[in-house]
Design a protein around this motif. Structure first.
Motif, short mmCIF file in Angstrom:
data_model
loop_
_atom_site.label_atom_id
_atom_site.label_comp_id
_atom_site.label_asym_id
_atom_site.label_seq_id
_atom_site.Cartn_x
_atom_site.Cartn_y
_atom_site.Cartn_z
N LEU A 1 0.87 -1.18 0.00
CA LEU A 1 0.00 0.00 0.00
C LEU A 1 0.90 1.23 0.00
O LEU A 1 1.17 1.81 1.04
CB LEU A 1 -0.89 0.00 1.25
CG LEU A 1 -2.08 -0.96 1.25
CD1 LEU A 1 -2.78 -0.89 2.60
CD2 LEU A 1 -3.06 -0.60 0.14
N ASP A 2 1.41 1.58 -1.18
CA ASP A 2 2.21 2.81 -1.23
C ASP A 2 1.81 3.61 -2.47
O ASP A 2 1.06 3.14 -3.32
CB ASP A 2 3.71 2.49 -1.14
CG ASP A 2 4.30 1.95 -2.43
OD1 ASP A 2 3.67 2.11 -3.49
OD2 ASP A 2 5.40 1.38 -2.38
N PRO A 3 2.28 4.85 -2.56
CA PRO A 3 1.79 5.71 -3.65
C PRO A 3 2.12 5.18 -5.04
O PRO A 3 1.52 5.64 -6.02
CB PRO A 3 2.51 7.04 -3.39
CG PRO A 3 2.97 6.98 -1.98
CD PRO A 3 3.21 5.55 -1.67
N GLY A 4 3.05 4.22 -5.14
CA GLY A 4 3.35 3.65 -6.45
C GLY A 4 2.11 3.09 -7.12
O GLY A 4 2.00 3.11 -8.36
N LEU A 5 1.16 2.61 -6.33
CA LEU A 5 -0.07 2.06 -6.90
C LEU A 5 -0.82 3.10 -7.74
O LEU A 5 -1.60 2.75 -8.62
CB LEU A 5 -0.98 1.57 -5.76
CG LEU A 5 -0.54 0.29 -5.04
CD1 LEU A 5 -1.40 0.05 -3.82
CD2 LEU A 5 -0.64 -0.89 -5.99
N LEU A 6 -0.57 4.39 -7.42
CA LEU A 6 -1.31 5.45 -8.13
C LEU A 6 -0.87 5.55 -9.59
O LEU A 6 -1.60 6.06 -10.43
CB LEU A 6 -1.08 6.80 -7.43
CG LEU A 6 -1.50 6.86 -5.96
CD1 LEU A 6 -1.08 8.19 -5.36
CD2 LEU A 6 -3.01 6.67 -5.85
N VAL A 7 0.36 5.08 -9.85
CA VAL A 7 0.92 5.30 -11.20
C VAL A 7 0.04 4.67 -12.26
O VAL A 7 -0.31 5.31 -13.26
CB VAL A 7 2.36 4.73 -11.26
CG1 VAL A 7 2.84 4.68 -12.69
CG2 VAL A 7 3.28 5.57 -10.41
N ILE B 1 4.93 7.30 -16.78
CA ILE B 1 5.36 7.58 -15.40
C ILE B 1 5.96 6.31 -14.78
O ILE B 1 5.31 5.28 -14.77
CB ILE B 1 4.17 8.06 -14.55
CG1 ILE B 1 3.58 9.33 -15.17
CG2 ILE B 1 4.59 8.32 -13.11
CD1 ILE B 1 2.29 9.76 -14.52
N TYR C 1 7.00 3.56 -12.11
CA TYR C 1 6.38 3.13 -10.85
C TYR C 1 7.18 3.62 -9.66
O TYR C 1 6.65 4.10 -8.66
CB TYR C 1 6.31 1.60 -10.83
CG TYR C 1 5.38 1.03 -9.79
CD1 TYR C 1 4.03 0.87 -10.04
CD2 TYR C 1 5.87 0.63 -8.55
CE1 TYR C 1 3.17 0.33 -9.09
CE2 TYR C 1 5.02 0.09 -7.60
CZ TYR C 1 3.67 -0.05 -7.87
OH TYR C 1 2.84 -0.58 -6.93
N PHE D 1 6.75 7.20 -7.84
CA PHE D 1 5.77 7.40 -6.78
C PHE D 1 6.08 6.50 -5.59
O PHE D 1 5.87 6.87 -4.44
CB PHE D 1 4.36 7.11 -7.28
CG PHE D 1 3.77 8.23 -8.08
CD1 PHE D 1 4.54 9.34 -8.42
CD2 PHE D 1 2.45 8.19 -8.49
CE1 PHE D 1 4.01 10.38 -9.15
CE2 PHE D 1 1.91 9.23 -9.21
CZ PHE D 1 2.68 10.33 -9.56
N SER D 2 6.55 5.29 -5.92
CA SER D 2 6.81 4.33 -4.85
C SER D 2 7.80 4.91 -3.85
O SER D 2 7.67 4.74 -2.64
CB SER D 2 7.34 3.03 -5.45
OG SER D 2 7.25 2.00 -4.53
N VAL E 1 -0.17 11.85 -2.34
CA VAL E 1 0.70 12.24 -3.45
C VAL E 1 -0.17 12.80 -4.57
O VAL E 1 -1.21 12.23 -4.91
CB VAL E 1 1.48 11.01 -3.97
CG1 VAL E 1 2.20 11.34 -5.26
CG2 VAL E 1 2.46 10.53 -2.92
#
Lengths: 347, 461
Positions: free
Chosen positions: A320-326, B72, B74, B77-78, B88
């Motif tokens: 569960l980190d912001p990378g999922l938003l990509v 973008i 990964y 953002f990660s 974010v």
């Protein structure tokens, strides 16, 4: 006499329109009501999880709450997201397997903060900002038919699968299946995480693409087709659906790829638009309580268990980190789906 | 007799207060500095991650025939998750047109220049966000266009870390203050120690010790000690002048009186007739009385002076009484008065000034002899009593004659029944003042069967 009738008719029309408008906006797959019809309060749950799996949990929860009923609405994960993000639908708790979409909802301020002993006891990787909470961890597996693989060595990794399919194209042609990420939010999440994790997944997609794969919107359909003999291999199937339906010793075999096996976190959030957020919070606390976790496990959804993740070295929890938003970014999504389709769908 | 100094404030307190104030100011500055540095460090950390994310995204900008594409990464953002669980936001613009992301994410006031990210803070979706803006030129359909990438993150985690560091800084500040306060107390004590030592040294001096202070003192105390030494020098000189004056006065009064008395006696012997002889006798008696009065005046002056400048020693009152009795024996013999001395047993030692006590005994006995009729008896009893020694002088003289004892001991006051005897009125005053100086007691009563009883008590210590 005419005026009241007209007024009543108009009012009825307005009511119909008001009720119909939001209902028509996102696509509901299943809707059921639990508890007494005349209950003064109703907990509205929007979920991607099949009603049969959640029913024991809901009934146990209602047993302690007289005067409460539950509306349980099942929709695809993309529809759950759309209902909350775009339509401000009034649900008290939203449960979804699409972690990326749930993350996007929380990140964009559509979730309420909830702090309780149960949520704070969750490991940090299983909650985000006290808004998004994981209540089950499910390995993403491949399933295969022993009969279909007769005479072939049983694969252990994705590379094994690639090699087997390359060497025996006739046996696999038309009999391999996976999620269509265009149709399923969970399927999209698995495909994108695969793409991120390794290049082997692209090779796998290209090999499968050459074998006229069948594409599905739900894990249950893939398992059914495997049991019916229409498939001998399906990838990216939810283990929580496959394990109880493919008992050990039967024809169906559940494979946790040894190179890596993603672990999906099924998450819940209390929407900002909730009309009874206290009920949503109460149900969330119940989900995370020892009894709730036991019932979830009994329904086939493995409870949150850090030790199991540490012990299984091939397990890769999706964080569960912001990378999922990509991959929720529309440009990124279109780009990925184009590439995926180019690899997988060949006419 | 000692007058306590009137204190106006305390150097120790003033020193302590100013050092504590300094410590408080320094601790406060330390706290603010550490907190400021910590806040900047946390912000710099977040900026570094945000900047890296922005650059990573900007590097994925691709110019194509159809326009600009972006993929973008990964990790961009990660990696923002490393700072903490913060929201974010991002926005990619080609020129002024938003290509993707949050179209209402605020742009920087001035466009970023060069390859370096531009950082700014603003409010977005009701939260404070930190934004990194990166600009890059890309080729779109053969023409260069400017692309801007904004990556934003809320500051919850950064603020939490900064808050923790601020708490540590506060603890540090308090610790430094506590240490400084302790040092201030120790310093104030050590700085003022020479003053205390000097005061103690001066306080411990004997009453006759008017030598200059010779001990080494800090430079700051030197002017004070110099002034003190100068003052003591002047005092010493004044005192010796007074002693000299008293001695000279005694000499200057007694010597001429002795000459007058000698001449009068010669004249008496050579007097041709009884009338002249009688006149000469009365001259001689008057001269004797004048000499006694002069002696008493000098005694009184000595008593007053000694009261301030006394030198205490252990005195045996029995021995003292004996010597005084011997000294007065001739005068008593002249009137045929029997001096009867009774010294009690045991130690009859008191601590006091020899001159003072001697003077008191002499005046008591002298008074008794003076006011007693011829052929009577004067009894001097010295006895040990609880806490000291009691001296009783009893005579068969004319008694108090109805006067109040208090009135008789006042300076230059005499009884109402003594007009025929010349006296200065100072004798009993001297006794009373000695009694007071020695913290003893003096009482004068009529004696049973006629006469006077003088009762002097002197404490042992």
């Amino acid at each position: 006499m005419r005026r009241p009738v007209l007024a009543r008719a108009l009012r009825a029309l307005a009511l119909v329109l008001a009720l119909a408008a939001p209902a028509a906006a996102f696509e509901v797959e299943e809707q059921s009501r639990f508890g007494p019809d005349d209950a003064p309060r109703t907990l509205r749950i929007l979920s991607t999880t099949d009603t049969v799996i959640f029913a024991p949990l809901l009934e146990r929860f209602l047993a302690d709450q007289p005067g409460l009923a539950i509306d349980y609405v099942v929709a695809a994960s993309t529809e759950v997201y759309a209902a909350l993000h775009d339509e401000a639908a009034a649900f008290d708790i939203a449960v979804s397997s699409a972690m990326d979409l749930q993350m996007k909802l929380a990140n964009d301020g559509f979730a309420r903060v909830h702090r309780a002993p149960g949520t704070l006891a969750l490991p940090p990787w299983a909650r985000w900002r006290d808004q998004l909470f994981a209540f089950a961890q499910e390995p993403v597996v491949a399933i295969l038919s022993r009969a279909g693989f007769e005479g072939l060595p049983l694969p252990r990794t994705r590379s094994d699968l690639v090699d087997l399919m390359r060497e025996n194209p006739d046996r696999f042609r038309g009999r391999v299946g996976t999620y269509d990420p265009n149709l399923s939010g969970a399927g999209y999440l698995f495909a994108t995480q695969d793409a991120r994790q390794s290049d082997t997944s692209w090779r796998l997609a290209e090999v499968m693409g050459a074998l006229q794969p069948r594409l599905y919107a739900a894990s249950g359909d893939m398992i059914r087709d495997l049991q019916a003999g229409r498939l001998i291999l399906a990838t990216n199937v939810l283990g929580s659906y496959a394990v109880p339906r493919l008992p050990p010793g039967g024809d169906g075999l559940v494979l946790e790829p040894a190179d890596y096996t993603h672990v999906l976190l099924r998450t819940a959030l209390i929407p900002r638009t909730a009309e009874a957020p206290d009920l949503g919070a109460a149900f969330l606390d119940f989900l995370l309580s020892p009894e709730g976790q036991r019932l979830i496990a009994a329904a086939g959804l493995p409870a949150i268990d850090e030790a199991a993740l540490v012990a299984g070295q091939h397990l890769r929890p999706i964080r569960l980190d912001p990378g999922l938003l990509v991959f929720v970014d529309p440009l990124k999504r279109r780009r990925f789906l184009d590439e995926w389709s180019a690899a997988m769908v060949r006419d | 007799m000692k007058a306590a100094a009137v204190p106006s404030g305390s150097i120790r307190r003033r020193l302590l207060l100013s050092m504590l104030a300094l410590a408080a100011v320094l601790s406060g500055l330390l706290y603010l500095t550490v907190r400021g540095v910590a806040a900047r460090a946390v912000e710099a950390t977040q900026d570094a991650v945000l900047g890296s994310a922005g650059i990573a995204i900007a590097e994925e900008l691709r110019g194509t025939e159809d326009g600009v594409e972006i993929d973008i990464p990964y990790t961009a953002f990660s990696m923002l998750g490393a700072v903490g669980q913060d929201r974010v936001f991002y926005r990619v613009l080609i020129g002024d047109v938003t290509l993707t992301g949050y179209a209402d994410l605020p742009l920087p006031a001035a466009p970023p220049s060069g390859l370096k990210p531009l950082f700014y803070s603003t409010t977005f979706q009701d939260e404070t966000v930190r934004i990194a803006a990166v600009e890059r030129a890309v080729l779109s359909d053969g023409r260069p266009v400017s692309a801007t990438v904004l990556v934003a993150q809320t500051r919850t985690a950064a603020e939490a870390i900064a808050g923790q560091l601020a708490n540590r800084a506060a603890l540090l500040g308090l610790g430094v203050f506590a240490l400084a306060a302790l040092l201030a107390v120790v310093t104030a004590r050590s700085v003022l120690a020479p003053v205390d030592e000097l005061a103690e040294a001066v306080r411990r001096r004997g009453p006759q010790d008017l030598r200059p202070v010779a001990r080494a003192v800090p430079v700051e105390l030197a002017p004070f000690v110099t002034a003190l030494n100068g003052f003591m020098g002047r005092l010493s000189a004044a005192l010796s002048r007074t002693e000299t004056f008293i001695a000279e006065a005694a000499h200057h009064i007694r010597t001429p009186l002795a000459v007058v008395r000698a001449e009068a006696e010669i004249a008496l012997r050579q007097a041709p007739d009884d009338a002249t002889r009688a006149r000469m006798r009365s001259v001689i008696r008057a001269v004797d009385d004048s000499a006694r009065s002069a002696t008493q005046l000098l005694d009184h002056a000595t008593v007053v002076y000694r009261t301030d400048q006394r030198t205490d020693e252990d005195l045996d009152l029995g021995e003292l009484a004996r010597s005084v009795t011997q000294a007065l024996a001739p005068a008593a013999d002249l009137k045929e008065i029997a001096l009867d001395l009774e010294v009690g047993e045991g130690p009859l030692v008191v601590r006091g000034d020899r001159l003072l006590i001697e003077s008191a005994l002499r005046n008591l006995l002298d008074n008794a002899v003076k006011y007693s009729g011829p052929e009577t008896e004067v009894r001097l009893t010295v006895a040990g009593v609880a806490g000291g020694v009691r001296v009783l002088v009893e005579d068969r003289g004319r008694g108090l004659g109805g006067s109040q004892p208090a009135a008789l001991t006042a300076r230059f006051r005499r009884g109402t029944n003594v007009d025929d005897i010349i006296g200065s009125g100072l004798g009993l005053t001297i006794v009373k003042e000695v009694a007071r100086a020695q913290r003893g007691a003096f009482r004068l009563t009529d004696r049973e069967g006629g006469g006077t009883c003088a009762d002097l008590f002197l404490p042992a210590h």
